[in-house]
Write an enzyme that holds these catalytic residues in place. Structure first.
Site, mmCIF file in Angstrom:
data_model
loop_
_atom_site.group_PDB
_atom_site.id
_atom_site.type_symbol
_atom_site.label_atom_id
_atom_site.label_comp_id
_atom_site.label_asym_id
_atom_site.label_seq_id
_atom_site.Cartn_x
_atom_site.Cartn_y
_atom_site.Cartn_z
ATOM 1 N N ASN A 15 0.856 -1.191 0.000
ATOM 2 C CA ASN A 15 0.000 0.000 0.000
ATOM 3 C C ASN A 15 0.896 1.247 0.000
ATOM 4 O O ASN A 15 1.576 1.528 0.995
ATOM 5 C CB ASN A 15 -0.902 -0.046 1.243
ATOM 6 C CG ASN A 15 -1.826 1.144 1.331
ATOM 7 O OD1 ASN A 15 -1.445 2.274 1.039
ATOM 8 N ND2 ASN A 15 -3.052 0.900 1.779
ATOM 9 N N LYS A 18 0.635 3.739 2.926
ATOM 10 C CA LYS A 18 1.331 3.298 4.140
ATOM 11 C C LYS A 18 2.832 3.463 3.989
ATOM 12 O O LYS A 18 3.516 3.900 4.921
ATOM 13 C CB LYS A 18 1.055 1.809 4.398
ATOM 14 C CG LYS A 18 -0.327 1.457 4.858
ATOM 15 C CD LYS A 18 -0.301 -0.030 5.186
ATOM 16 C CE LYS A 18 -1.648 -0.597 5.471
ATOM 17 N NZ LYS A 18 -1.570 -2.054 5.733
ATOM 18 N N GLU A 45 -1.616 -14.733 2.072
ATOM 19 C CA GLU A 45 -3.050 -14.615 2.382
ATOM 20 C C GLU A 45 -3.215 -14.097 3.818
ATOM 21 O O GLU A 45 -2.599 -14.638 4.749
ATOM 22 C CB GLU A 45 -3.717 -15.986 2.257
ATOM 23 C CG GLU A 45 -5.226 -15.882 2.279
ATOM 24 C CD GLU A 45 -5.897 -17.251 2.418
ATOM 25 O OE1 GLU A 45 -7.099 -17.269 2.697
ATOM 26 O OE2 GLU A 45 -5.201 -18.261 2.265
ATOM 27 N N ASP A 74 -0.784 -3.814 9.756
ATOM 28 C CA ASP A 74 -2.159 -4.173 9.414
ATOM 29 C C ASP A 74 -3.053 -3.210 10.167
ATOM 30 O O ASP A 74 -2.885 -2.992 11.369
ATOM 31 C CB ASP A 74 -2.496 -5.615 9.770
ATOM 32 C CG ASP A 74 -3.719 -6.066 8.974
ATOM 33 O OD1 ASP A 74 -3.586 -6.282 7.754
ATOM 34 O OD2 ASP A 74 -4.816 -6.179 9.566
ATOM 35 N N ARG A 185 -1.033 4.762 13.127
ATOM 36 C CA ARG A 185 0.243 4.238 12.594
ATOM 37 C C ARG A 185 1.427 4.909 13.312
ATOM 38 O O ARG A 185 2.377 4.234 13.707
ATOM 39 C CB ARG A 185 0.284 4.533 11.083
ATOM 40 C CG ARG A 185 1.523 4.044 10.352
ATOM 41 C CD ARG A 185 1.270 3.947 8.855
ATOM 42 N NE ARG A 185 0.173 3.034 8.583
ATOM 43 C CZ ARG A 185 -1.073 3.411 8.258
ATOM 44 N NH1 ARG A 185 -1.393 4.679 8.081
ATOM 45 N NH2 ARG A 185 -2.012 2.503 8.087
HETATM 46 P P1 ITT Z 1 -0.936 -4.291 2.746
HETATM 47 O O1 ITT Z 1 -1.691 -5.488 3.279
HETATM 48 O O2 ITT Z 1 -0.095 -4.615 1.552
HETATM 49 O O3 ITT Z 1 -0.168 -3.588 3.833
HETATM 50 P P2 ITT Z 1 -3.584 -3.130 2.487
HETATM 51 O O4 ITT Z 1 -4.098 -1.824 1.966
HETATM 52 O O5 ITT Z 1 -4.261 -4.382 1.974
HETATM 53 O O6 ITT Z 1 -2.002 -3.203 2.216
HETATM 54 P P3 ITT Z 1 -4.591 -3.668 5.155
HETATM 55 O O7 ITT Z 1 -4.985 -5.060 4.850
HETATM 56 O O8 ITT Z 1 -3.921 -3.387 6.481
HETATM 57 O O9 ITT Z 1 -3.591 -3.094 4.057
HETATM 58 O O10 ITT Z 1 -5.856 -2.746 4.981
HETATM 59 C C1 ITT Z 1 -5.950 -1.544 5.669
HETATM 60 C C2 ITT Z 1 -6.960 -0.655 5.004
HETATM 61 O O11 ITT Z 1 -7.504 0.202 6.022
HETATM 62 C C3 ITT Z 1 -6.289 0.254 3.990
HETATM 63 O O12 ITT Z 1 -6.363 -0.263 2.688
HETATM 64 C C4 ITT Z 1 -7.092 1.543 4.151
HETATM 65 O O13 ITT Z 1 -8.234 1.463 3.358
HETATM 66 C C5 ITT Z 1 -7.531 1.521 5.609
HETATM 67 N N1 ITT Z 1 -6.589 2.338 6.370
HETATM 68 C C6 ITT Z 1 -5.571 1.921 7.183
HETATM 69 N N2 ITT Z 1 -4.889 2.963 7.668
HETATM 70 C C7 ITT Z 1 -5.438 4.061 7.144
HETATM 71 C C8 ITT Z 1 -5.176 5.436 7.243
HETATM 72 O O14 ITT Z 1 -4.136 5.906 7.937
HETATM 73 N N3 ITT Z 1 -5.958 6.268 6.572
HETATM 74 C C9 ITT Z 1 -6.993 5.836 5.832
HETATM 75 N N4 ITT Z 1 -7.316 4.558 5.668
HETATM 76 C C10 ITT Z 1 -6.545 3.667 6.322
#
Ligand code: ITT
Length: 197
Positions: A15, A18, A45, A74, A185
């Site tokens: 992401n 992130k 997964e 996460d 975070r």
């Molecule tokens: P990775 O698993 O590769 O790290 P991902 O986007 O799939 O990427 P997650 O499974 O942890 O990551 O999903 C977290 C989701 O929650 C992320 O896609 C955002 O939509 C939301 N999220 C997390 N932190 C956020 C933030 O600081 N601001 C806005 N949305 C956030």
């Protein structure tokens, strides 16, 4: 608590939102931070039941594959009136639309309807794993409320609809350095840097 002796780690996330935040927050610590995309790491997964379990799955997988310490995040948005949904399903809530996050935000807002309680929090689990499988695990949280319409262009994900407590601006309206002082975070990473660096 295990210290990070190595001066190079990989961020076990695909992401880009992130990656940017984590790189900015870790920049002062003099650790070289590679991204999972730099190393073309696979995506395991995420079948855990908690943020910590999913972060551990990602960190352990990346540390083994890259043969260096890996830091995973996460995270997700927990809406109190919806029994903390979407929670660990926050990213999957945006499927089938992968581009842009308006789909997930509209879906969440529709689900809330005219519910008065708009309180919510973001949660973040940060796990560092070493290639031998050892881990250290940290959590952070920021409380706030959902606004509609969504507003602002900074940040990523659900930022345009989340207003942190003590502010009138959404996370997407606040400058990145303000979000990075108070976010879920930032708080989880502070525990990591205090403990492991
Ligand atoms: P990775 O698993 O590769 O790290 P991902 O986007 O799939 O990427 P997650 O499974 O942890 O990551 O999903 C977290 C989701 O929650 C992320 O896609 C955002 O939509 C939301 N999220 C997390 N932190 C956020 C933030 O600081 N601001 C806005 N949305 C956030």
């Amino acid at each position: 608590m295990r210290k990070l002796i190595e001066k190079q780690i990989v961020l076990a996330t695909h992401n880009i939102g992130k990656v940017k935040e984590m790189q900015t927050i870790l920049a002062p610590f003099g650790v070289t931070v590679l991204s999972a995309d730099d190393l073309k790491l696979s995506e395991p997964e995420e079948n855990g039941k908690t943020f910590i379990e999913n972060a551990r799955i990602k960190a352990v997988s990346a540390a083994k594959e890259a043969n260096m310490p890996a830091l995973a995040d996460d995270s997700g948005l927990c809406v109190h009136a919806l029994d903390n949904r979407p929670g660990i399903y926050s990213a999957r809530y945006n499927e089938p639309k992968k581009n842009g996050f308006m789909y997930a935000m509209e879906r969440l807002n529709a689900e809330l309807g005219d519910t008065k309680d708009r309180s919510a929090h973001f949660s973040c689990a940060v796990v560092i794993a070493w290639p031998d499988g050892d881990t250290e695990e940290f959590e952070g949280r920021v409380d706030g409320r959902l606004c509609w319409p969504a507003k602002g262009k900074n940040g990523f994900g659900y930022d345009p609809m989340f207003v942190p407590d003590g502010f009138d601006l959404s996370f997407a309206e606040l400058p990145a350095e303000e979000k990075n002082k108070i976010s879920h975070r930032a708080r989880a990473l502070k525990k990591f840097t205090d403990t492991c660096l």
